[in-house]
Design an enzyme around this catalytic site. Sequence first.
Site, mmCIF file in Angstrom:
data_model
loop_
_atom_site.group_PDB
_atom_site.id
_atom_site.type_symbol
_atom_site.label_atom_id
_atom_site.label_comp_id
_atom_site.label_asym_id
_atom_site.label_seq_id
_atom_site.Cartn_x
_atom_site.Cartn_y
_atom_site.Cartn_z
ATOM 1 N N SER A 1 0.823 -1.210 0.000
ATOM 2 C CA SER A 1 0.000 0.000 0.000
ATOM 3 C C SER A 1 0.857 1.259 0.000
ATOM 4 C CB SER A 1 -1.055 0.018 1.096
ATOM 5 O OG SER A 1 -2.100 0.890 0.698
ATOM 6 N N HIS B 1 2.475 15.002 5.147
ATOM 7 C CA HIS B 1 2.336 16.418 4.827
ATOM 8 C C HIS B 1 2.871 17.135 6.060
ATOM 9 C CE1 HIS B 1 -0.004 15.423 1.325
ATOM 10 N NE2 HIS B 1 -0.731 14.628 2.092
ATOM 11 N N CYS C 1 -1.364 -3.716 3.658
ATOM 12 C CA CYS C 1 -2.228 -4.866 3.417
ATOM 13 C C CYS C 1 -1.459 -6.123 3.800
ATOM 14 C CB CYS C 1 -2.631 -4.933 1.946
ATOM 15 S SG CYS C 1 -3.622 -3.521 1.422
#
Length: 124
Positions: A63, A68, A83
């Site tokens: 995944s 940020h 996953c």
Amino acid sequence: MDTMGRHVISELWGCDFDKLNDMEFIEKTFVDAALKSGAEIREVAFHKFAPQGVSGVVIISESHLTIHSFPEHGYASIDVYTCGHLDPTIAADYIAEALGAQTRETIELPRGMGPIEIKQAKAL
């Protein structure tokens, strides 16, 4: 039915300004975090903003990891979604420590199970 994945979302506060503003440091931290969790890295993309801040993603076979950063607030939002049998908390913990987070609020969501149910909430 087993979950298809686990998604850790962390709010990191009180982080080191210089680390949050250093794209190379953040990129290395995220690559290292992915590897420490046992992930297989596919792509890496980071961007430095002016006057400050970094956003980026490490795409893994399992995944992704994203950030940020807002150095002027000592804040970063991170996501680690895995996953399979990988534990996303390994990477999330590593990142929070590397950025010097003084406060951390985290939720973990099981993915692929139907309606979203928050499995855990914790703060440093």
